[in-house]
Design a protein around this motif. Structure first.
Motif, PDB file in Angstrom:
ATOM      1  N   GLY A 109       0.814  -1.216   0.000  1.00 49.02           N
ATOM      2  CA  GLY A 109       0.000   0.000   0.000  1.00 49.02           C
ATOM      3  C   GLY A 109       0.844   1.260   0.000  1.00 49.02           C
ATOM      4  O   GLY A 109       0.563   2.211  -0.744  1.00 49.02           O
ATOM      5  N   TRP A 114      -0.377   4.997  -1.089  1.00 49.76           N
ATOM      6  CA  TRP A 114      -1.550   5.112  -0.229  1.00 49.76           C
ATOM      7  C   TRP A 114      -1.160   5.707   1.126  1.00 49.76           C
ATOM      8  O   TRP A 114       0.004   5.670   1.542  1.00 49.76           O
ATOM      9  CB  TRP A 114      -2.194   3.754  -0.016  1.00 49.76           C
ATOM     10  N   ASP A 118      -4.840   3.662   5.050  1.00 44.17           N
ATOM     11  CA  ASP A 118      -5.260   2.809   3.939  1.00 44.17           C
ATOM     12  C   ASP A 118      -4.375   1.572   3.846  1.00 44.17           C
ATOM     13  O   ASP A 118      -4.865   0.451   3.632  1.00 44.17           O
ATOM     14  CB  ASP A 118      -5.199   3.590   2.614  1.00 44.17           C
ATOM     15  N   SER A 119      -3.076   1.765   4.022  1.00 41.01           N
ATOM     16  CA  SER A 119      -2.133   0.642   3.937  1.00 41.01           C
ATOM     17  C   SER A 119      -2.334  -0.339   5.085  1.00 41.01           C
ATOM     18  O   SER A 119      -2.296  -1.560   4.892  1.00 41.01           O
ATOM     19  CB  SER A 119      -0.695   1.167   3.933  1.00 41.01           C
ATOM     20  N   ALA A 346     -12.989  -3.441   5.529  1.00 34.42           N
ATOM     21  CA  ALA A 346     -13.112  -2.241   4.704  1.00 34.42           C
ATOM     22  C   ALA A 346     -14.282  -1.376   5.175  1.00 34.42           C
ATOM     23  O   ALA A 346     -14.182  -0.138   5.209  1.00 34.42           O
ATOM     24  CB  ALA A 346     -13.310  -2.632   3.237  1.00 34.42           C
ATOM     25  N   THR A 355     -10.407   5.626   6.030  1.00 27.31           N
ATOM     26  CA  THR A 355      -9.900   5.005   4.801  1.00 27.31           C
ATOM     27  C   THR A 355     -10.587   5.616   3.590  1.00 27.31           C
ATOM     28  O   THR A 355     -11.650   6.225   3.687  1.00 27.31           O
ATOM     29  CB  THR A 355     -10.139   3.488   4.807  1.00 27.31           C
ATOM     30  N   SER A 356      -9.976   5.398   2.440  1.00 27.93           N
ATOM     31  CA  SER A 356     -10.501   5.928   1.185  1.00 27.93           C
ATOM     32  C   SER A 356     -11.544   4.971   0.600  1.00 27.93           C
ATOM     33  O   SER A 356     -11.533   3.776   0.878  1.00 27.93           O
ATOM     34  CB  SER A 356      -9.360   6.121   0.188  1.00 27.93           C
ATOM     35  N   LEU A 359     -10.866   1.476  -1.476  1.00 31.82           N
ATOM     36  CA  LEU A 359     -10.537   0.168  -0.896  1.00 31.82           C
ATOM     37  C   LEU A 359     -11.581  -0.877  -1.242  1.00 31.82           C
ATOM     38  O   LEU A 359     -11.265  -2.059  -1.381  1.00 31.82           O
ATOM     39  CB  LEU A 359     -10.401   0.286   0.624  1.00 31.82           C
TER      40      LEU A 359
END
Length: 756
Positions: A109, A114, A118-119, A346, A355-356, A359
């Motif tokens: 990630g 990222w 996120d990673s 997620a 998080t984005s 994902l």
């Protein structure tokens, strides 16, 4: 026309789409989870050809409930005892795989640019494999009886609990944004403490309550009670600072140890399926095709990492745990996919706002690819092993197999190991209870007495009396309870080497107990005088009433052990027999490693050709190299059956052998005796009458020698003779002129009688 809320319209839309998708994916023999996700995409905001969900917030709430019920059901299937029974091989394999793939996911990630969160969540998404997909692939491939399959099942169990813990750590990181080592260690300690406390308290209280209320619990009341317990633990977990999912999982695992576990599973199944469908459909609603195209490269990298990273890390983990190269490769190639937990992780990241949104398409894309590759990886795992053996130097293969044989050697537990394990159990369990009582005292008792008791001395006495009174059984056990009696006695008799270390351990835990009492009194009074007076008084009281305190502790411990084992001994013998056979089978499994063999349980088909024949006559051991170690027949167990024993329909047979031996033997064991044409319909089986005359040529023959059974594939159920009826006549009954025979058999064959 009355107003219809958007929520009802939305539910009708997503459940209709989910229903159609499940039918199609069932027909295609694909996982229903992918069907739900596609259904969600079709009714989501990114697909405009069909009606779209109007109120997404309400659907998200239902989806959160779905996650809670999914994890509650997972806990019901889990049980902490399963984790204990998994064994070292599966545990080592799982931990190596999870650590490798989580760390690798994080770095992949970061390499893709990222963010840190996120990673981290990508690593958490990759940490589990799909139990549903693996089970389906094993069924289709016919490999469930192979030794590597049992290791895979064990790894999946460990993965479930580790991923739950990862979710808690990720949610803590997301909220606190604290990445320091000390903060993480404190979070892990806090998590393990509350897990152990909830388990101990739950096992002590819940089975007793369910047993006493059993007569009052119908399916309806049990459903309401189990949902209330689940949501109650969810609230408690969130108040303490953990995720709702952890609370649901913990309560499910506690109920799993009770005799009501199966019934709760049954009554909850429809609720779980409903909200689970809504959850996975809501996941599909978040899929944006443009995003999947835009992030095609990350999907590719994550897919490759899943396939090769999991294959490599699981194989290495299996080798480190002592598995032969062949089994390690088979385990590795079975685990190379993304599980359903990826979507839950997620969702957690999105709900926390850390998080984005991309994902989701990445997880769905990688999951879809690995779902379709899994059956082929399992199918070609054995050929790949032989290819690998040709590729690797002979010395490497020999060293790997030598390492496997060495790590799987059988060793008996020493007396010191048993005693130290017993000491650890006593100190940890009672220490957790004592620490929880301290927290309850500081949180509730002290504020209550300060508010209601004005006199300082009286308040101190009440605080000390109540808190230390409740803690006294556990303080006694912490400082004085003897460990494993036989092993301890053996060590104590050896004066020269063992008495010194044993005395050090005893003195050490007494000192820790006294230190704990000192701190306890200080927290209650905050003065040195209270410690000087309170600690000796507490010790004297505990000494004077030690027998009663010991008796109270023994009753508490006995109830806990009884509740813990209640499910296994339920059924007045039958449940105990099943538990005993299962435990014995697991013990044998753990000891068979050095011989590259394992034990499987097979059920005798009622149409098997060998039914009623002696084992010596069958000669299976000579023909296939297998051994039958037990036959379970109802509530009876035949241990190590002899050559004169016979197999009967529905017997459960324990068979020991290697993968190759069992592979050759299973078709013979499953073979059934031919019972006539396979195309005979139920409607062709009729009850008809046949007259004994010159055409049928049956006069003077008895039923046994008449050939009626063979000619009609049927049975004589009655004879009419001179106005009298003979029901179920004996096979020696002689047929006479004008007898009317009533036959149950095949219509066409009965009609052929007398025409030959």
């Amino acid at each position: 026309m009355g107003h219809l809320p958007n929520l009802i319209i939305d539910l009708a839309l997503i459940l209709g789409a989910a229903a159609v998708s499940t039918i199609i994916f069932k027909w295609l023999k694909q996982p229903l989870v992918l069907g739900y996700i596609i259904a969600g995409f079709l009714v989501g905001p990114h697909f405009t050809l069909l009606p779209t969900v109007a109120d997404s917030e309400n659907i998200e709430t239902f989806a959160e409930i779905g996650v809670i019920f999914l994890l509650f059901s997972l806990g019901l299937e889990f049980s902490f005892k399963k984790l204990v029974r998994v064994g070292g091989a599966a545990s080592i394999t799982a931990f190596v795989e999870i650590v490798f793939i989580t760390v690798a996911g994080y770095y992949v990630g970061t390499l893709m640019g990222w963010s840190t969160m996120d990673s981290l969540f990508l690593g958490g998404m990759l940490a589990s494999s799909s139990t549903t997909i693996i089970l389906r692939a094993f069924d289709e491939s016919g490999v469930k009886t192979k030794k590597f399959a049992s290791i895979v099942f064990g790894v999946l169990i460990v993965e479930d609990i580790v991923v739950i813990l990862l979710m808690v750590l990720l949610s803590t990181l997301a909220v606190t944004r604290a990445f320091e080592g000390a903060e993480m260690l404190f979070t892990i300690f806090k998590l393990l403490f509350f897990l152990a406390l909830w388990f101990l308290a739950g096992i002590f209280l819940l089975p007793t309550f369910l047993k006493k209320a059993k007569k009052l619990l119908s399916d309806e009341t049990l459903l309401i009670l189990s949902l209330a317990l689940c949501l109650g633990m969810v609230v408690l977990a969130t108040v303490v600072g953990f995720s709702a999912e952890l609370g649901a999982f913990v309560m499910g695992s506690i109920i799993a140890e009770t005799t009501s576990a199966e019934k709760v599973e049954n009554v909850l199944k429809s609720v779980k399926d409903l909200f689970g469908a809504i959850f996975f459909t809501s996941v599909g609603m978040m899929i944006d095709p443009k995003a999947m195209v835009e992030y095609a490269e990350p999907i590719l990298w994550v897919t490759l990492l899943t396939l090769f990273g999991k294959l490599f890390s699981t194989t290495i983990g299996a080798l480190l745990s002592g598995q032969p190269l062949k089994q390690a490769v088979q385990v590795g190639m079975s685990m190379a996919q993304i599980g359903e937990f990826a979507f839950i992780v997620a969702t957690l990241g999105l709900s926390l706002g850390v998080t984005s949104e991309f994902l989701f398409p990445v997880a769905v894309g990688a999951s879809a690819v690995t779902t379709f590759t899994t059956p082929y990886l399992i199918k070609y795992s054995e050929p790949f092993y032989y290819f690998l053996v040709k590729l690797l130097p002979d010395k490497w293969v020999a060293k790997l197999n030598s390492y496997s044989s060495g790590t799987q050697s059988i060793q008996a537990d020493t007396d010191w190991k048993l005693v130290l394990k017993s000491y650890a159990t006593i100190v940890i369990t009672n220490g957790i209870v004592l620490l929880s009582l301290v927290l309850l005292t500081l949180k509730f008792l002290l504020p209550f007495t300060e508010k209601n008791i004005a006199d300082d001395t009286l308040r101190l006495m009440v605080n000390v009396f109540i808190s230390l009174g409740l803690a006294s059984p556990f303080l006694w056990a912490f400082m004085a309870k003897r460990p494993n009696k036989m092993a301890y006695k053996e060590l104590w008799l050896n004066k020269k080497y063992n008495r010194g270390p044993l005395l050090v351990i005893e003195i050490g835990r007494i000192a820790i107990g006294l230190l704990l009492v000192s701190f306890w009194v200080y927290w209650l009074a905050s003065t040195q005088i209270a410690i000087i007076v309170g600690v000796p008084v507490t010790i004297v009281i505990m000494f004077l009433f030690s027998k009663r305190i010991q008796q109270l502790y023994n009753r508490i411990e006995q109830r806990f052990i009884t509740n813990l084992n209640e499910r296994e001994v339920a059924g007045a013998g039958h449940g105990a027999l099943d538990a005993g056979v299962r435990q014995a089978r697991e013990d044998m499994e753990s000891s068979l490693g050095p011989w590259d063999a394992h034990i499987v349980e097979m059920e005798v088909n009622p149409q098997a050709a060998y039914i009623g024949r002696a084992l010596a006559e069958l000669s299976w051991r000579e023909a296939f190299g297998i051994n039958i170690v037990y036959i379970k027949r109802g509530e009876k167990l035949i241990h190590v059956p002899g050559g004169t024993n016979k197999l009967l329909p529905y017997d459960q047979v324990g068979v020991i052998g290697t993968d190759e031996q069992l592979k050759m033997f299973k078709p013979v064991f499953d073979a059934v005796e031919s019972l006539g044409p396979a195309n005979v319909e139920v409607s062709d089986i009729v009850l008809q009458k046949v007259l004994v005359d010159e055409h049928t040529k049956l006069k003077g023959l008895n039923i046994r020698n008449s050939g009626l059974r063979e000619k009609t594939n049927g049975v004589v159920i009655g004879i009419e003779r001179n106005g009298k009826r003979i029901l179920n006549p004996e096979s020696g009954t002689v047929l006479e002129w004008n007898d009317i025979i009533w036959l149950v058999g095949e219509r066409k064959k009965i009609q052929q009688l007398g025409k030959e």
